[in-house]
Design a protein around this motif. Structure first.
Motif, PDB file in Angstrom:
ATOM      1  N   VAL A   1       0.844  -1.202   0.000  1.00  0.00           N
ATOM      2  CA  VAL A   1       0.000   0.000   0.000  1.00  0.00           C
ATOM      3  C   VAL A   1       0.879   1.251   0.000  1.00  0.00           C
ATOM      4  CG1 VAL A   1      -1.819   1.278   1.190  1.00  0.00           C
ATOM      5  CG2 VAL A   1      -1.879  -1.222   1.164  1.00  0.00           C
ATOM      6  N   ILE A   2       1.969   1.222   0.760  1.00  0.00           N
ATOM      7  CA  ILE A   2       2.887   2.362   0.770  1.00  0.00           C
ATOM      8  C   ILE A   2       3.440   2.614  -0.631  1.00  0.00           C
ATOM      9  CG2 ILE A   2       5.170   3.126   1.549  1.00  0.00           C
ATOM     10  CD1 ILE A   2       4.489   1.860   4.281  1.00  0.00           C
ATOM     11  N   TRP A   3       3.803   1.556  -1.345  1.00  0.00           N
ATOM     12  CA  TRP A   3       4.287   1.733  -2.713  1.00  0.00           C
ATOM     13  C   TRP A   3       3.239   2.428  -3.583  1.00  0.00           C
ATOM     14  CZ3 TRP A   3       6.419  -3.912  -3.623  1.00  0.00           C
ATOM     15  CH2 TRP A   3       7.621  -4.064  -2.914  1.00  0.00           C
ATOM     16  N   ARG A   4       1.967   2.042  -3.407  1.00  0.00           N
ATOM     17  CA  ARG A   4       0.908   2.671  -4.194  1.00  0.00           C
ATOM     18  C   ARG A   4       0.751   4.149  -3.821  1.00  0.00           C
ATOM     19  NH1 ARG A   4      -2.312  -1.328  -7.017  1.00  0.00           N
ATOM     20  NH2 ARG A   4      -3.470   0.437  -7.850  1.00  0.00           N
ATOM     21  N   LEU A   5       0.794   4.440  -2.522  1.00  0.00           N
ATOM     22  CA  LEU A   5       0.696   5.824  -2.065  1.00  0.00           C
ATOM     23  C   LEU A   5       1.879   6.642  -2.573  1.00  0.00           C
ATOM     24  CD1 LEU A   5      -0.364   5.045   1.598  1.00  0.00           C
ATOM     25  CD2 LEU A   5      -1.803   6.203  -0.096  1.00  0.00           C
ATOM     26  N   LEU A   6       3.060   6.063  -2.497  1.00  0.00           N
ATOM     27  CA  LEU A   6       4.271   6.738  -2.969  1.00  0.00           C
ATOM     28  C   LEU A   6       4.203   6.962  -4.479  1.00  0.00           C
ATOM     29  CD1 LEU A   6       7.092   7.811  -2.403  1.00  0.00           C
ATOM     30  CD2 LEU A   6       7.936   5.445  -2.477  1.00  0.00           C
ATOM     31  N   ALA A   7       3.731   5.968  -5.208  1.00  0.00           N
ATOM     32  CA  ALA A   7       3.594   6.102  -6.657  1.00  0.00           C
ATOM     33  C   ALA A   7       2.640   7.245  -7.001  1.00  0.00           C
ATOM     34  CB  ALA A   7       3.097   4.795  -7.268  1.00  0.00           C
ATOM     35  N   GLY A   8       1.589   7.399  -6.198  1.00  0.00           N
ATOM     36  CA  GLY A   8       0.666   8.499  -6.422  1.00  0.00           C
ATOM     37  C   GLY A   8       1.334   9.846  -6.244  1.00  0.00           C
ATOM     38  N   CYS A   9       2.168   9.965  -5.211  1.00  0.00           N
ATOM     39  CA  CYS A   9       2.922  11.205  -4.991  1.00  0.00           C
ATOM     40  C   CYS A   9       3.827  11.502  -6.185  1.00  0.00           C
ATOM     41  CB  CYS A   9       3.766  11.098  -3.723  1.00  0.00           C
ATOM     42  SG  CYS A   9       2.841  11.068  -2.180  1.00  0.00           S
TER      43      CYS A   9
END
Length: 321
Positions: free
Chosen positions: A90-98
């Motif tokens: 989930v962190i990777w997805r959030l980071l990718a969004g940033c």
């Protein structure tokens, strides 16, 4: 269907309610890569209120469960391995969004970059958390489980990792990062340092399964590898909402900080040797380890819009060339 509904629901603020018992597991359901699962405005009051309850419970000592006994250690470290990876995905997805917003010319570049910095730190915390197993249990239980599924099993097979791969290579600031780039790269390099230290600590020869076959690589890279990876980590792909993804994120963050509050990062009943690699003994790594619960819960707060990124450091505001 009842189990699926429970697994997508917000957690309570106190007692253990993850899985069917302490240190049990739940499947993670994520949308396919490329799905902008936060575009539906789901950072709502339910998510914010849930985070606030968890933060208060952590602060007042209300997050506790049954401590793990010596006979429970395999179950505990298996829980940490899977749940910690779920949080990482989930962190990777959030980071990718940033990173995507920055590349598109986000107007509030500092806030978005600052959030990315905190997400990278949270991923580093999860590396430390998943690596808290004893070397004996890692090599007797966890590592063989990956090998049984595929002899060259690799974290790079994750469908969610390619969107952040270039950042973790830490060679230059990502596109669109004009302020805070130095700090972001430092966090990425720290994460890489921790990853190397974890390998030295847990793996007998310090080499991944994929590295063991580097001299005899596969003739091709079948697309099924992403599915194999998801299968191993109890991850399904389905059209879930942002609210449901963040609810699952909060469930896992609560379970992890409850485990840490109960057992500590290194349970007293576990038999650890004295070897700690140099990469894991630096002040930055030790600070991340010390603040692990706060780091992971702050990531949840950022994700649901309950907290803002840490204050701007004026020394990091110079444009990146």
């Amino acid at each position: 269907m009842k189990g699926a509904v429970v697994a997508l629901a917000l957690p309570g603020a106190r007692e253990w309610d993850f899985g069917d018992y302490p240190y049990g597991l739940e499947p993670l359901t994520l949308p396919v890569p490329g799905n902008d699962w936060l575009s539906d405005g789901t950072a709502d009051t339910d998510l914010v209120d849930c985070y606030a309850g968890l933060a208060d419970a952590l602060r007042t000592g209300g997050l506790r469960t049954e401590p793990a006994a010596a006979d429970d250690l395999e179950k505990l470290f298996w829980f940490r391995w899977i749940a910690g990876h779920h949080i990482s995905f989930v962190i990777w997805r959030l980071l990718a969004g940033c990173l995507a917003r920055l590349a598109e010319g986000d107007r509030d570049r500092w806030t978005t970059t600052a959030a990315a910095i905190e997400y990278v730190r949270a991923y580093s915390a999860m590396l430390i958390y998943t690596a808290s197993s004893t070397q004996r249990i890692y090599n007797a239980v966890i590592r063989p489980s990956m090998y049984r599924l595929h002899s060259t099993f690799s974290g790079t097979w994750s469908a969610d990792y390619p969107a952040v791969r270039s950042l973790f290579r830490a060679r230059r600031a990502p596109k669109g990062v004009t302020v805070g780039g130095d700090a972001l790269l430092r966090e990425a390099r720290l994460s890489h340092q921790i990853h190397l230290g974890v390998a030295s600590k847990l793996v007998v020869d310090g080499r991944s399964l994929l590295q063991h076959l580097v001299d005899n690589p596969a003739a091709h890279q079948p697309r099924m590898w992403e599915t194999v990876f998801d299968c191993y980590f109890l991850t399904a792909r389905a059209p879930v909402t942002g609210h449901e993804v963040l609810s699952q994120f909060l469930r896992r963050c609560k379970a992890v900080v409850t485990d840490l509050a109960t057992n500590g990062l290194y349970p007293a009943v576990a038999d650890y040797d004295d070897f700690v690699p140099e990469e894991l003994r630096t002040p930055d790594v030790l600070a991340c380890e010390r603040d692990l619960s706060d780091v992971v819960l702050r990531a949840a707060g950022l994700a649901v819009g309950a907290v803002r990124p840490a204050g701007r450091n004026e020394r990091e505001t110079e444009a990146v060339n």
